[in-house]
Structures are given as structure tokens and as C-alpha cells.
Design a protein around this motif. Structure first.
Motif, PDB file in Angstrom:
ATOM      1  N   ASP A 113      -3.286   1.164  -6.922  1.00  0.00           N
ATOM      2  CA  ASP A 113      -3.005   1.179  -5.477  1.00  0.00           C
ATOM      3  C   ASP A 113      -1.509   1.073  -5.204  1.00  0.00           C
ATOM      4  O   ASP A 113      -1.024   0.172  -4.514  1.00  0.00           O
ATOM      5  CB  ASP A 113      -3.763   0.047  -4.775  1.00  0.00           C
ATOM      6  N   PHE A 114      -0.790   2.035  -5.746  1.00  0.00           N
ATOM      7  CA  PHE A 114       0.673   2.089  -5.597  1.00  0.00           C
ATOM      8  C   PHE A 114       1.043   2.332  -4.137  1.00  0.00           C
ATOM      9  O   PHE A 114       0.452   3.170  -3.462  1.00  0.00           O
ATOM     10  CB  PHE A 114       1.211   3.223  -6.477  1.00  0.00           C
ATOM     11  N   VAL A 115       2.036   1.579  -3.641  1.00  0.00           N
ATOM     12  CA  VAL A 115       2.440   1.713  -2.233  1.00  0.00           C
ATOM     13  C   VAL A 115       3.866   2.213  -2.085  1.00  0.00           C
ATOM     14  O   VAL A 115       4.363   2.365  -0.972  1.00  0.00           O
ATOM     15  CB  VAL A 115       2.271   0.372  -1.490  1.00  0.00           C
ATOM     16  N   GLY A 116       4.557   2.469  -3.198  1.00  0.00           N
ATOM     17  CA  GLY A 116       5.904   3.009  -3.115  1.00  0.00           C
ATOM     18  C   GLY A 116       6.970   1.933  -3.162  1.00  0.00           C
ATOM     19  O   GLY A 116       6.750   0.804  -3.603  1.00  0.00           O
ATOM     20  N   GLU A 117       8.156   2.287  -2.677  1.00  0.00           N
ATOM     21  CA  GLU A 117       9.298   1.380  -2.714  1.00  0.00           C
ATOM     22  C   GLU A 117       9.095   0.224  -1.745  1.00  0.00           C
ATOM     23  O   GLU A 117       8.584   0.398  -0.641  1.00  0.00           O
ATOM     24  CB  GLU A 117      10.575   2.142  -2.381  1.00  0.00           C
ATOM     25  N   THR A 150       1.014  -7.603  -1.589  1.00  0.00           N
ATOM     26  CA  THR A 150       1.530  -6.619  -2.544  1.00  0.00           C
ATOM     27  C   THR A 150       2.263  -7.318  -3.672  1.00  0.00           C
ATOM     28  O   THR A 150       3.007  -8.279  -3.450  1.00  0.00           O
ATOM     29  CB  THR A 150       2.500  -5.642  -1.837  1.00  0.00           C
ATOM     30  N   LEU A 151       2.061  -6.830  -4.891  1.00  0.00           N
ATOM     31  CA  LEU A 151       2.888  -7.240  -6.020  1.00  0.00           C
ATOM     32  C   LEU A 151       4.077  -6.295  -6.103  1.00  0.00           C
ATOM     33  O   LEU A 151       3.914  -5.100  -6.361  1.00  0.00           O
ATOM     34  CB  LEU A 151       2.111  -7.185  -7.329  1.00  0.00           C
ATOM     35  N   ALA A 152       5.268  -6.811  -5.860  1.00  0.00           N
ATOM     36  CA  ALA A 152       6.481  -6.005  -5.992  1.00  0.00           C
ATOM     37  C   ALA A 152       7.063  -6.232  -7.381  1.00  0.00           C
ATOM     38  O   ALA A 152       7.126  -7.370  -7.859  1.00  0.00           O
ATOM     39  CB  ALA A 152       7.493  -6.382  -4.921  1.00  0.00           C
ATOM     40  N   VAL A 153       7.484  -5.142  -8.029  1.00  0.00           N
ATOM     41  CA  VAL A 153       8.029  -5.217  -9.386  1.00  0.00           C
ATOM     42  C   VAL A 153       9.423  -4.599  -9.374  1.00  0.00           C
ATOM     43  O   VAL A 153       9.627  -3.494  -8.841  1.00  0.00           O
ATOM     44  CB  VAL A 153       7.128  -4.488 -10.402  1.00  0.00           C
ATOM     45  N   LYS A 191      14.666  -0.076 -12.117  1.00  0.00           N
ATOM     46  CA  LYS A 191      16.088   0.193 -12.361  1.00  0.00           C
ATOM     47  C   LYS A 191      16.931   0.073 -11.103  1.00  0.00           C
ATOM     48  O   LYS A 191      18.055  -0.438 -11.145  1.00  0.00           O
ATOM     49  CB  LYS A 191      16.241   1.591 -12.973  1.00  0.00           C
ATOM     50  N   ASP A 192      16.408   0.561  -9.963  1.00  0.00           N
ATOM     51  CA  ASP A 192      17.244   0.594  -8.757  1.00  0.00           C
ATOM     52  C   ASP A 192      16.583  -0.026  -7.531  1.00  0.00           C
ATOM     53  O   ASP A 192      16.994   0.240  -6.405  1.00  0.00           O
ATOM     54  CB  ASP A 192      17.653   2.038  -8.447  1.00  0.00           C
ATOM     55  N   GLY A 193      15.550  -0.841  -7.739  1.00  0.00           N
ATOM     56  CA  GLY A 193      14.900  -1.439  -6.583  1.00  0.00           C
ATOM     57  C   GLY A 193      13.570  -2.062  -6.958  1.00  0.00           C
ATOM     58  O   GLY A 193      13.380  -2.523  -8.089  1.00  0.00           O
ATOM     59  N   TRP A 194      12.647  -2.066  -5.997  1.00  0.00           N
ATOM     60  CA  TRP A 194      11.326  -2.670  -6.188  1.00  0.00           C
ATOM     61  C   TRP A 194      10.245  -1.682  -5.790  1.00  0.00           C
ATOM     62  O   TRP A 194      10.392  -0.948  -4.803  1.00  0.00           O
ATOM     63  CB  TRP A 194      11.198  -3.927  -5.331  1.00  0.00           C
ATOM     64  N   VAL A 195       9.155  -1.673  -6.553  1.00  0.00           N
ATOM     65  CA  VAL A 195       7.991  -0.856  -6.209  1.00  0.00           C
ATOM     66  C   VAL A 195       6.770  -1.772  -6.119  1.00  0.00           C
ATOM     67  O   VAL A 195       6.722  -2.833  -6.766  1.00  0.00           O
ATOM     68  CB  VAL A 195       7.737   0.259  -7.249  1.00  0.00           C
ATOM     69  N   GLY A 196       5.786  -1.371  -5.291  1.00  0.00           N
ATOM     70  CA  GLY A 196       4.676  -2.254  -5.011  1.00  0.00           C
ATOM     71  C   GLY A 196       3.319  -1.729  -5.432  1.00  0.00           C
ATOM     72  O   GLY A 196       3.074  -0.516  -5.422  1.00  0.00           O
TER      73      GLY A 196
END
Length: 397
Positions: free
Chosen positions: A295-299, A324-327, A330-335
Motif C-alpha cells: 500500500d505504497f502512498v508515495g513521497e 503511515t510508515l515513512a521510510v 536517498k533524497d527524502g521519505w516514502v510511505g
């Protein structure tokens, strides 16, 4: 070298625009330079009569090779043509794989004669063959049994993305323009034959590989019918593929789904999910165990206030407001909204069960970090650079 939808792709786009503006014209008697075995199998010289002229000759006797849902769309239009009064398709039979695949099911539902691969002697029985998403190499002795050769519906603007997974690589590499190509099959090698017809298609923003594949299947089916209606003219005006901009689209491997948090950007992870996420869940390691990210939600925007030191790639932050789990990458966070660790867990369940206690420490603990699995990851494909064809690779099948 990374070749994306830039200068080389735009060169191919210009070629398509020039060729699509050329009128097929009125069919002429005695068109030369047709397919393999031109003039055999007892069919009148195409161009004097036939389905494209809408008149006195027989419609195409056609043998279809296919397997999956992408191929079904072309077969569906061929069946409709055979049953209509337009006369493009006279007879239609199907070659498919022995296992239960969509093309076999569709053919049986529509009472089409079905041949199991490989077929026997076909001499004199068919005028033209059509291959759509079949996956088996056709040999010269088979191709030569069709007076007008065998056509292929390919979901890319050849020579870009030759190979079994063009749609996946179109999304993975961020191409903004793609299309469909009708080409003639050549023996021994995939996707290298002369081009008879091409059509551009802008890639919709944030579409998945499944969505793009469905759209190209419809457009490819229509372009196939358009090509069959003027096939002798299309064959006479065929053009060889340029080697400039030729790239490979190898089969997608499960190793591609292992994320490399230190190397991949938010955009690259987004494209990877849209390319393969519906078939292969994205994966990472947590305390030595495999975690599937769903269930990827993007940046995501993550506030760093009160965190102390800068988070390292792989750091996990639970966003309570959005569950959301934010991870960190390299250049930010994805959820991600959920994960699989033995069983499927919501982001809140994973946080409450495994991460909550560790967040009380000031140092980034092992519990709060996902780790890249470099031993399993497909590190070459993770760079998202197109695989160009060297001089030597062009000679292999």
C-alpha cells in the motif's frame, strides 16, 4: 549509459510521425517485396483484390499465436472482424501453449480451432500469421510457410524496449512517450524485424504497468486491424529498425523488489512500485527478517524537529495522523500503509507491536531501521539505466 525518453527517443518519435503521415494509398496490382514466400499458398496477388480492396479476393486466412490477456485484445478484434461484413479476416485459428492461459480460454469460448505449440505442417493453409505476447521463438521453417510472413504486435516504439517486458521498463525508466509497433517476425531473434506500422501513446502520469499494458493492448489491436486492411502496401513500405536507441527490456526478476534505501530516490521507488508492485511486493530487511512493504502512498513529508541527529537511509517514522510508515531513502521519505511480517499488519500495528519502545532512545536503534539487502538486490536494474545493445549483443537471439 542512460537512454530515456530524451534525444534518442524523440528521434524515434519523429520517425513514427513521418511514417504515420504517409498514406497507404490505393492497392496496386503486383505489389513487389511482400513477405516470405510471396505469391505461394494459392492466394491471388494481394493488391489486385482481397480484403483491403473490399472486393473480389478472399479475406485473410490467419493463424494467431498468443498466450496472455494482452494478446486476447488483438484476438478479440480478429474474431469480430471474421464475424462482420468488412471481410478483413476470412478464417481464424489459434496456436497457444498447452497450459491454461487466457488466449486458450478465449479461443475455446469462441469456438476457434486451437493448435498446441509447436504446430505441425501448415503449408498452404494460411496467408499470414500474427504473434502477440507469445514468448516462444519462431523458427524460419515456420515463418516461411506464411506467404505474407508473421506479424507481431509489440507494446513499445521499437527499437526501444526489445524483449519480453517493454511495459514494465517503460514505467521503471520514467518514459513519457511510448506506443505500439506492428513488425514482421524474423527468425532467430526477438523484436528486430522491419516495422510496418507504429502509433505513439503518451504515458499517463503516475499510471501503473498494468494500466499502461491494458491501454496499449487496445491500441495494438486496433493498429493490427489497420495494418491487415492495407497489408501489401504496408509490407512494400516497411522500414528496417534503426540501431540508434535500441534498448533491451529483460524479464522482470523478483530480485528487483529489494529496496536499496541509500541509493534509490523517492521518484525511483515510486516508479519501481508502479512497474512491479502489483506482481512482486517491494521488500526490505528488519532485524534480519524479510518485510514486504504494501500500500505504497508515495513521497511523505516528515518533520525532523526534536529528532536530534539526521536520520540515516532506512530509518522508520510512524506518521500517526495518516497511519503511515515513512521510510527514509536517498533524497527524502516514502510511505507505506501496511507491511507483511509473518502476517499482514497495518502501519499502526507494526509501530505499536515493534517500534514504539525503541523510539524512546536518542540513538537510531536497530528496531527503527530497515536495512538494504544488497546480497539479493538486482543492483544493475536498481540504477534504472536502460540496457543498450552493444555490437556483439545484436548478434545474439
Amino acid at each position: 549509459m542512460f537512454l530515456c525518453a530524451g534525444s534518442i527517443l524523440s528521434l524515434n518519435v519523429r520517425r513514427v510521425l513521418r511514417s504515420s503521415g504517409r498514406c497507404a494509398g490505393t492497392l496496386r496490382r503486383g505489389v513487389s517485396g511482400l513477405g516470405p514466400g510471396s505469391g505461394r499458398a494459392g492466394r491471388p496477388a494481394a493488391g489486385s483484390c482481397g480484403p483491403a480492396a473490399g472486393s473480389c479476393g478472399p479475406a485473410w486466412r490467419l493463424l494467431f499465436f498468443g498466450s496472455d490477456e494482452f494478446a486476447v485484445e488483438s484476438l478479440r478484434l480478429l474474431v469480430s472482424s471474421r464475424e462482420s461484413s468488412e471481410g478483413t479476416v476470412g478464417s481464424l485459428e489459434v496456436v497457444t501453449l498447452s497450459r491454461d492461459v487466457p488466449v486458450r480460454r478465449f479461443a475455446l469460448q469462441n469456438q476457434l480451432p486451437v493448435h498446441t505449440w509447436p504446430p505441425g505442417d501448415l503449408s498452404g493453409r494460411f496467408d499470414v500469421g500474427v504473434v502477440v505476447s507469445f514468448g516462444c521463438l519462431l523458427h524460419e521453417r515456420l515463418i516461411s510457410q506464411f506467404p505474407y510472413g508473421i506479424l507481431n504486435v509489440h507494446p513499445s516504439l521499437l527499437p526501444r524496449w526489445r524483449g519480453p517486458a517493454p511495459v514494465f521498463h517503460t514505467i521503471l525508466h520514467g518514459d513519457t512517450v511510448t506506443g505500439v509497433t506492428i513488425m514482421q517476425i524474423r527468425p532467430h531473434r526477438f523484436d528486430v524485424g522491419p516495422i510496418l506500422n507504429q502509433e505513439l501513446f503518451p504515458v499517463p502520469e503516475r499510471c501503473t504497468a498494468d494500466e499502461l499494458g491494458a491501454a496499449l493492448a487496445l491500441r495494438g489491436a486496433r493498429l493490427l486491424m489497420d495494418t491487415l486492411k492495407t497489408l501489401p502496401e504496408r509490407i512494400a513500405g516497411r522500414r528496417e529498425q534503426s540501431q540508434t536507441g535500441a534498448t533491451l527490456a529483460p524479464k522482470i526478476s523478483s530480485s528487483l523488489s529489494w529496496l536499496l534505501w541509500e541509493e534509490q530516490t523517492c521518484d525511483q521507488i515510486d516508479r519501481l512500485f508502479r512497474a512491479v508492485g502489483s506482481r512482486i511486493p517491494l521488500r526490505t530487511l528488519w532485524k534480519g527478517r524479510t518485510v514486504k512493504l504494501l500500500d505504497f502512498v508515495g513521497e511523505c513529508h516528515v518533520s525532523l524537529s526534536g529528532r536530534g541527529r539526521k536520520p540515516i537511509p532506512g530509518s522508520i517514522s510512524f506518521q500517526k495522523e495518516s497511519n503511515t510508515l515513512a521510510v527514509c531513502c536517498k533524497d527524502g521519505w516514502v510511505g507505506f500503509k501496511s507491511v507483511v511480517l509473518n502476517k499482514k499488519l497495518t502501519a499502526a500495528d507494526f509501530y505499536n507491536g515493534y517500534l514504539h519502545q525503541s523510539e524512546r532512545t536518542t540513538e537510531p536503534p536497530q528496531d527503527s531501521v530497515f536495512v538494504s539487502n544488497r546480497d539479493r538486490a538486482d543492483t544493475h536494474t536498481h540504477t534504472h539505466s536502460a540496457v543498450t545493445l552493444s555490437h556483439s549483443s545484436r548478434k545474439t537471439s
